[in-house]
Structure formats: C-alpha cells, structure tokens
Design an enzyme around this catalytic site. Structure first.
Site, PDB file in Angstrom:
ATOM      1  N   TYR A 145     -63.990 -56.991  84.785  1.00 57.81           N
ATOM      2  CA  TYR A 145     -63.489 -56.361  83.559  1.00 57.81           C
ATOM      3  C   TYR A 145     -62.731 -57.375  82.715  1.00 57.81           C
ATOM      4  O   TYR A 145     -61.761 -57.974  83.187  1.00 57.81           O
ATOM      5  CB  TYR A 145     -62.594 -55.188  83.958  1.00 57.81           C
ATOM      6  CG  TYR A 145     -61.726 -54.613  82.878  1.00 57.81           C
ATOM      7  CD1 TYR A 145     -62.262 -54.182  81.666  1.00 57.81           C
ATOM      8  CD2 TYR A 145     -60.348 -54.470  83.077  1.00 57.81           C
ATOM      9  CE1 TYR A 145     -61.446 -53.634  80.681  1.00 57.81           C
ATOM     10  CE2 TYR A 145     -59.528 -53.925  82.102  1.00 57.81           C
ATOM     11  CZ  TYR A 145     -60.080 -53.513  80.908  1.00 57.81           C
ATOM     12  OH  TYR A 145     -59.273 -52.970  79.933  1.00 57.81           O
ATOM     13  N   ASP A 230     -59.014 -51.527  92.959  1.00 59.49           N
ATOM     14  CA  ASP A 230     -58.893 -50.706  91.752  1.00 59.49           C
ATOM     15  C   ASP A 230     -60.019 -49.677  91.809  1.00 59.49           C
ATOM     16  O   ASP A 230     -61.183 -49.999  91.578  1.00 59.49           O
ATOM     17  CB  ASP A 230     -59.021 -51.596  90.516  1.00 59.49           C
ATOM     18  CG  ASP A 230     -58.797 -50.832  89.220  1.00 59.49           C
ATOM     19  OD1 ASP A 230     -59.010 -49.604  89.217  1.00 59.49           O
ATOM     20  OD2 ASP A 230     -58.429 -51.446  88.206  1.00 59.49           O
ATOM     21  N   ILE A 232     -60.450 -46.875  89.960  1.00 64.59           N
ATOM     22  CA  ILE A 232     -60.333 -46.042  88.773  1.00 64.59           C
ATOM     23  C   ILE A 232     -61.622 -45.272  88.473  1.00 64.59           C
ATOM     24  O   ILE A 232     -61.598 -44.219  87.837  1.00 64.59           O
ATOM     25  CB  ILE A 232     -59.915 -46.921  87.561  1.00 64.59           C
ATOM     26  CG1 ILE A 232     -59.604 -46.072  86.342  1.00 64.59           C
ATOM     27  CG2 ILE A 232     -60.955 -47.955  87.239  1.00 64.59           C
ATOM     28  CD1 ILE A 232     -59.066 -46.871  85.169  1.00 64.59           C
ATOM     29  N   LYS A 272     -60.812 -42.411  83.566  1.00 58.45           N
ATOM     30  CA  LYS A 272     -62.274 -42.425  83.646  1.00 58.45           C
ATOM     31  C   LYS A 272     -62.824 -41.142  84.266  1.00 58.45           C
ATOM     32  O   LYS A 272     -63.739 -40.533  83.722  1.00 58.45           O
ATOM     33  CB  LYS A 272     -62.752 -43.639  84.451  1.00 58.45           C
ATOM     34  CG  LYS A 272     -62.137 -44.961  84.013  1.00 58.45           C
ATOM     35  CD  LYS A 272     -62.394 -45.282  82.546  1.00 58.45           C
ATOM     36  CE  LYS A 272     -61.778 -46.609  82.160  1.00 58.45           C
ATOM     37  NZ  LYS A 272     -61.965 -46.935  80.734  1.00 58.45           N
TER      38      LYS A 272
END
Length: 468
Positions: A145, A230, A232, A272
C-alpha cells in the site's frame, strides 16, 4: 533563523507519489453521470460502497441509536462530555466480537487488549512509535500500500526495507526473499525490528497462505523481532481460500506461553469491511501489556468520538444484522470483482487471481512501449488524461516489475464500472490499431527499400559489361 521545523518543511510525506497525484487529477475533473459524464472515473480509491443500503436500512429501523437515545431517552449530554482514551466498554466488546465473527469464531479477542485509534493509519503509526526507534526498520513485502510510506515513516523516522516478491509465484513471500531483505537492511546499517504484512493484501487482493504465515512466525521467533498483521480487509474475502488470521495460526501452534505471543500485533479498522472510512475507527490488538498501555496513551492524539462508538456499539451488537451483512457484502464483492475481471478479459487484459479486497491487480505489461518503469508512467498518464480513469501504477506500490496496476471496483455504481471498462477497451483497441498501422508502415517501408535495392542491383548488373 528558520521559523518552521524540519518536519514542516521536509518532502518525505509521499504526497508526490503517483498514487496521490492521480487523486489530484481526479479532483480537478471528477466524473459525474449527469454533470460531468466525460470526467475522470476514480478507480484509485479502495472504498466499499456496495452495501450502504444495508447500513441505511439498519439506521432507519434503529432510530434510538441513530438519534443518540437509550430506552427512548436522549443521552446526547452524556456522549458530548469528556470520555477518557480507553473507549466505551460496550463498543470495545462489540468490536472484538465482530472481529471474531469475521474470522469464523476460530479465534476470540480480549476487549482489554484492544486500543481504539482514529483509523488504521493511526494504528500502524502508533505501533511504529511503540516498537521501533527512528532509524530502525520494518520489512514489508512488495507490492505494498503506497500510504505506508507516509503512515510508517513520515513522523516516526522508521525506515522501510522491501521484501521483493515477484509474479513468478503470485507475489507470495519466500524464505530467500526474507533473507535478501535482511541483507539489504544490513547493507544500509539498519536494525530490523519487525515485519509488517497486509492480510488480505493491498494491492494484490489475495489472502496470505498458512505456509507464508508459518514462515513469518518462524522468522520472528528466530530473529527476536515483531510481526504486525494489518487485517483491515479481513471481512472482504469473497472466495476460497478463506481468510486465515495470524492469531489463528498462533493459537493452532499453541504459542500462548511463548515469547512470540507478545510480539505479534494485529491492526483492524471498519473502513473497508463496513465501508466507513469517514467514521475513523481503527484498532490495535496486542498480547503485550506494555504495548497496549503505551498505545492507549498515544491514542489521545487520535480518538474515536463517543458518538461514533455509541452508534457502532449498537450496530455491531445486532448479531442478526452483522451475520447478514458479512454474507451479503461478500456476495456483492464477488459479483463486482467478476464483472471487472470479465470486462478486462474482453479488452485483452488479465488480472492476478484474487479472492479478497476491493480491487484487482491488473497486468498491462503488453501495453507498455518498453519493459521499464518510465514506460509504465507513460501508460499511466495516458490512462488518466486520455482514457479518464484514475488507477494506481505498480511502481507507486513498489512493485519490482513494470506494467502492473491496482484497479478498484467497489467505490462506484455498476453502470460507472461498465463505462470504465468500455473506456479502457476502446483505448486498447485504438492502441492495437495504431500498432498495426505502425507495423504496416514499417512493412511498406521495408518493401520499398527492398524494391529500390533490387532495381539498383539490376541496373548495376546491366552496366557491368560496359564498365569492364
């Protein structure tokens, strides 16, 4: 004397990345079906807008929660007053139960080990402050990202060393790649404090395999470092293989009494899975009491409002709603991803096989003028300015191979996505026609050159007797 600090005047925020520059171009000329039908369609923003109707329906049927009431009585004043940084117990309980539900209840989470933050951005930065000193490093598998260059480095002074993954195995993490990253850190005189992964991956849209997680846990055990997972996008997994949380692997390995138990930390957010990035709800989960304590104190700089916590505590506590939402949202993501993949296939463009996320990792190598990142940027600029689509070039994600792009599909209507696909298809067709015309011109030129050469040869041959 300088009036501003070095932090205020430095250029290390990452805002000049093509990832953010594409957003700027979109904001100058945003697509609107009625007001600006020739504008730029935003396909560089990983937002989930597919299930807003489910959330809106719940709000309409739960007026007390939406109106900050309890048993019909207003609690506005109670919520408006100061709340300490530990968060509302009801919300923390509902959040950890929702996290467990997404993971098939294969693992459970202790609400006393969770720290609320203003989104995953804040959570990841806070963990950097807790786990590393300025000038120390975290390893990240590529592609990653683009915002991590800002979130992990800008204010903390922590460095990122890439774990170079390639398309040869679907960009999976390997032992040699991990070793190469460690050696690169040593060359740069950086002390490695940990590894950070996104699972499911942004930008790949794939889940990390259990074997990869085992490899990472073996590494952090051997090296005595941390692992941040992570997660998410954990609720966006719409196809097999299913999502495996690092906490599930730890539990299966019976690591509760080992040192590695305290060196694994999970980041989560509702941005998300629930499509609520504007609510700014993130979380850190850690078994290390000192990390939880320090992160809780640091969360003072990025709290989640009491009103937001109250509303979401009610929503996430409605188990009938969360069960239906998770299932329906995943079904819609699967349908939308299929629409994009099939549309791109018709345009002669392939994607990495994915099973999660709000985007596809798209292979446009065959459209490059050369196998270089300069050619990738040249193609990206054409797609933004001529095709009027904002997508994210792989170089912004630190991909090692030119020609890959992240294309989002869940932040627009189905009609807008179909229009975007048609625009790209027309662009590819025009490129093919231009290439064919170019090849035909070259072919004709070669023919003319050959004809002249034959004519000259014939002329010279006819004159040879006289010249002798």
């Amino acid at each position: 004397m300088k009036l501003l600090s070095r932090k205020a005047t430095c250029n290390t925020h990452g805002q000049d990345s093509s990832y953010f520059l594409g957003w700027q171009e979109y904001e100058k000329n945003p697509y609107d079906e009625i007001k600006n039908p020739t504008g730029i369609i935003q396909m560089g923003l990983a937002e989930n807008q597919l299930s807003f109707d489910l959330l809106e329906s719940w709000l309409a049927n739960n007026q007390d929660a939406a109106g900050f009431k309890k048993d019909g009585q207003s609690i506005f004043r109670e919520l408006a007053l100061f709340q300490d940084y530990h968060g509302l117990p009801a919300f923390k309980k509902a959040l950890v139960e929702f996290m467990a539900e997404i993971r098939g209840n294969k693992v459970t989470f202790d609400q006393n080990k969770i720290v609320l933050t203003a989104g995953a951005t804040s959570a990841n930065e806070t963990l950097m402050f807790c786990l590393a000193e300025p000038g120390e490093a975290f390893l990240l598998p590529t592609p990653y990202y683009p915002g991590f260059d800002r979130d992990l480095k800008w204010r903390t002074g922590v460095e990122i060393v890439p774990i170079q993954c390639t398309s040869s195995n679907g960009f999976q993490i390997t032992a040699p790649a991990l070793e190469d990253a460690f050696q690169e850190a040593q060359k740069r005189n950086l002390r490695v404090k940990g590894v950070l992964v996104t699972n499911p991956s942004n930008p790949l849209g794939t889940t990390i395999t259990r074997s990869e997680l085992n490899l990472l846990l073996s590494l952090i055990t051997e090296k005595g470092i941390h692992l941040i997972s992570d997660e998410i996008y954990s609720g966006t997994v719409f196809n097999s293989p299913g999502f495996v949380s690092v906490m599930e692997v730890l539990k299966d390995m019976k690591c509760e009494s080992s040192q590695v138990w305290n060196r694994v930390h999970v980041v989560y957010s509702l941005s998300k899975d629930l499509g609520l990035p504007g609510f700014r709800v993130g979380a850190i989960y850690s078994n290390d009491d000192m990390v939880v304590s320090a992160a809780t104190k640091m969360s003072s700089f990025g709290l989640v409002s009491s009103q937001t916590q109250y509303l979401l505590a009610a929503l996430l506590s409605d188990k009938k709603f969360t069960r239906n939402y998770i299932s329906e949202n995943q079904k819609r993501l699967k349908q939308r991803q299929k629409l994009l993949v099939k549309g791109l296939e018709k345009a002669g463009i392939s994607c990495l096989k994915s099973n999660a996320g709000l985007f596809c990792w798209v292979n446009m190598k065959h459209l490059l003028s050369s196998n270089t990142f300069d050619a990738e940027m040249e193609l990206w600029k054409k797609i933004v300015h001529q095709v009027k689509l904002n997508i994210s070039p792989g170089s912004s994600c630190h991909c090692t191979e030119p020609g890959w792009f992240r294309v989002c599909f869940a932040n627009m209507s189905e009609e807008t996505l179909n229009l975007a696909i048609q625009r790209l298809k027309s662009f590819v067709e025009s490129m093919n026609i231009n290439n064919q015309s170019h090849h035909q011109l070259l072919k004709n030129a070669r023919r003319k050159s050959l004809a002249k050469w034959v004519l000259r040869l014939s002329f010279d041959h006819d004159r040879e007797p006289e010249e002798r």
